[in-house]
Design a protein around this motif. Sequence first.
Motif, short mmCIF file in Angstrom:
data_model
loop_
_atom_site.label_atom_id
_atom_site.label_comp_id
_atom_site.label_asym_id
_atom_site.label_seq_id
_atom_site.Cartn_x
_atom_site.Cartn_y
_atom_site.Cartn_z
N ILE A 112 -3.29 -14.41 -3.37
CA ILE A 112 -1.73 -14.21 -4.18
C ILE A 112 -1.08 -12.79 -2.83
O ILE A 112 -0.82 -12.05 -2.44
CB ILE A 112 -1.93 -14.18 -5.17
N THR A 113 0.55 -13.65 -3.18
CA THR A 113 1.17 -11.86 -3.54
C THR A 113 1.94 -11.67 -5.13
O THR A 113 2.06 -12.74 -5.15
CB THR A 113 2.17 -12.42 -2.06
N LEU A 114 1.67 -10.46 -5.08
CA LEU A 114 2.38 -9.77 -6.34
C LEU A 114 3.15 -8.77 -6.08
O LEU A 114 3.57 -7.93 -5.27
CB LEU A 114 1.44 -10.01 -7.37
N THR A 115 4.56 -8.81 -7.09
CA THR A 115 5.17 -7.79 -7.33
C THR A 115 5.27 -7.53 -8.71
O THR A 115 4.53 -8.34 -9.55
CB THR A 115 6.50 -7.79 -7.55
N TYR A 116 5.04 -6.24 -9.06
CA TYR A 116 5.21 -6.09 -10.25
C TYR A 116 5.91 -4.07 -10.47
O TYR A 116 6.17 -3.65 -9.07
CB TYR A 116 3.24 -5.40 -10.86
N TYR A 117 6.05 -3.29 -11.54
CA TYR A 117 6.78 -2.06 -11.04
C TYR A 117 5.11 -1.07 -11.77
O TYR A 117 4.49 -1.78 -12.72
CB TYR A 117 7.39 -1.84 -12.49
N ASP A 118 5.14 0.08 -11.43
CA ASP A 118 4.18 1.05 -11.89
C ASP A 118 5.17 1.93 -13.00
O ASP A 118 6.16 1.38 -13.75
CB ASP A 118 3.87 1.46 -10.54
N ALA A 119 4.35 2.51 -13.32
CA ALA A 119 4.47 3.73 -14.67
C ALA A 119 5.92 4.12 -14.24
O ALA A 119 6.69 4.77 -15.02
CB ALA A 119 3.72 4.22 -14.83
N ALA A 120 6.65 4.62 -13.23
CA ALA A 120 7.33 5.37 -12.62
C ALA A 120 8.50 4.43 -12.39
O ALA A 120 9.74 4.98 -11.79
CB ALA A 120 7.33 6.30 -10.74
N GLY A 121 8.14 3.15 -12.69
CA GLY A 121 9.29 1.86 -12.50
C GLY A 121 9.93 1.23 -11.07
O GLY A 121 10.63 0.58 -10.72
N GLU A 122 9.11 2.15 -10.17
CA GLU A 122 8.45 1.32 -8.62
C GLU A 122 8.75 0.56 -8.55
O GLU A 122 7.46 -0.06 -9.04
CB GLU A 122 8.15 2.69 -8.18
N LYS A 123 8.84 -0.33 -7.71
CA LYS A 123 8.44 -2.03 -7.35
C LYS A 123 7.11 -1.22 -6.34
O LYS A 123 7.59 -1.26 -5.39
CB LYS A 123 9.49 -2.60 -7.42
N GLN A 124 6.36 -2.65 -7.40
CA GLN A 124 5.43 -2.72 -6.01
C GLN A 124 5.46 -3.72 -5.51
O GLN A 124 5.44 -4.89 -6.33
CB GLN A 124 4.03 -2.46 -6.56
N LYS A 125 4.51 -4.33 -4.20
CA LYS A 125 3.93 -5.52 -3.60
C LYS A 125 2.89 -5.37 -3.27
O LYS A 125 1.66 -4.54 -2.58
CB LYS A 125 5.36 -6.18 -3.21
N LYS A 126 2.10 -6.15 -3.52
CA LYS A 126 0.43 -6.82 -3.16
C LYS A 126 0.14 -7.71 -2.81
O LYS A 126 0.46 -8.64 -3.70
CB LYS A 126 -0.62 -6.06 -4.00
N ARG A 127 -1.03 -8.02 -1.59
CA ARG A 127 -1.37 -8.77 -1.22
C ARG A 127 -2.79 -8.69 -1.69
O ARG A 127 -3.70 -7.75 -1.43
CB ARG A 127 -1.36 -9.34 0.35
N LEU A 128 -4.08 -10.15 -2.67
CA LEU A 128 -4.71 -9.67 -2.75
C LEU A 128 -5.21 -11.14 -2.55
O LEU A 128 -4.58 -12.28 -2.62
CB LEU A 128 -5.07 -9.75 -4.02
N LYS A 129 -6.90 -10.85 -1.91
CA LYS A 129 -7.45 -11.71 -1.96
C LYS A 129 -8.77 -12.17 -2.44
O LYS A 129 -9.48 -11.02 -3.16
CB LYS A 129 -8.03 -12.80 -0.23
N ASN A 130 -9.65 -13.45 -2.73
CA ASN A 130 -10.71 -13.65 -3.56
C ASN A 130 -11.19 -13.33 -5.21
O ASN A 130 -10.04 -12.99 -5.01
CB ASN A 130 -11.76 -12.77 -2.11
N TYR A 131 -12.38 -12.07 -4.93
CA TYR A 131 -12.40 -11.41 -5.97
C TYR A 131 -11.09 -11.13 -6.98
O TYR A 131 -10.60 -11.02 -8.10
CB TYR A 131 -13.81 -11.00 -6.45
N GLU A 132 -10.34 -9.71 -6.53
CA GLU A 132 -9.62 -9.29 -6.56
C GLU A 132 -8.08 -10.11 -7.30
O GLU A 132 -7.84 -10.33 -8.34
CB GLU A 132 -8.82 -8.07 -5.87
N ALA A 133 -7.75 -11.02 -6.40
CA ALA A 133 -6.94 -12.08 -6.47
C ALA A 133 -7.29 -13.10 -8.06
O ALA A 133 -6.12 -13.01 -8.71
CB ALA A 133 -6.61 -13.40 -5.49
N ILE A 134 -8.43 -12.95 -7.83
CA ILE A 134 -8.91 -13.88 -8.94
C ILE A 134 -9.04 -13.02 -11.03
O ILE A 134 -8.22 -13.50 -11.86
CB ILE A 134 -10.35 -14.24 -8.73
N VAL A 135 -9.21 -12.10 -10.41
CA VAL A 135 -9.13 -10.83 -11.59
C VAL A 135 -7.76 -10.72 -12.13
O VAL A 135 -7.18 -10.88 -13.68
CB VAL A 135 -9.08 -9.55 -11.29
N VAL A 136 -6.47 -10.38 -10.95
CA VAL A 136 -5.21 -10.31 -11.52
C VAL A 136 -4.73 -11.86 -12.30
O VAL A 136 -4.06 -11.78 -12.99
CB VAL A 136 -4.68 -10.58 -10.12
#
Length: 187
Positions: free
Chosen positions: A131-155
């Motif tokens: 998966i590729t996802l976007t989210y905001y951190d506590a500082a309000g900064e937009k983040q983008k991450k690519r995850l695969k396998n176990y980490e992708a399933i957890v998210v």
Amino acid sequence: MITMKDIIREGHPTLRKVAEEVAFPLAQKDIELGEEMMTFLKNSQDPEKAEELQLRGGVGLAAPQLDISKRIIAVHVPSGDLENPEPVLSAVMYNPKIISHSVQDACLSDGEGCLSVDREVPGYVVRHSRITLTYYDAAGEKQKKRLKNYEAIVVQHEIDHLNGIMFYDHINADNPYSLKDGVLVIE
């Protein structure tokens, strides 16, 4: 401090609601909630603290599981490597959104569990392997991450909580261990 008594269990109506987005700049209580959720996960993975506080081990927690219908998740996935104990994924995510995913699906060989479900639910929980996802951190900064396998399933499991979906909703009711061709089974 969040303990198991703060986590609502299946059947509670909040677990079936679509959670509200959080507004930015974040309210202090939303920042503190994210920090407390992360502390819970770290404590739940520390054998001594988990026993002392009577916590079930977890790698993810969503605000709706605390009866707070907001789009906030915390994930803390340990590396499992004693030489390099840095977690492979550790983040509090505000308003996370999957923006793309692989065609290939994956599931965990042992199925999934959930801090809000006090029973074993047998079967494969089929999700996207990448998966590729976007989210905001506590500082309000937009983040983008690519995850695969176990980490992708957890998210994906945690984002499902934000949408009122439980992991067992993905299990084939007629044949819990049936898989289509090409599904990656992660040990």
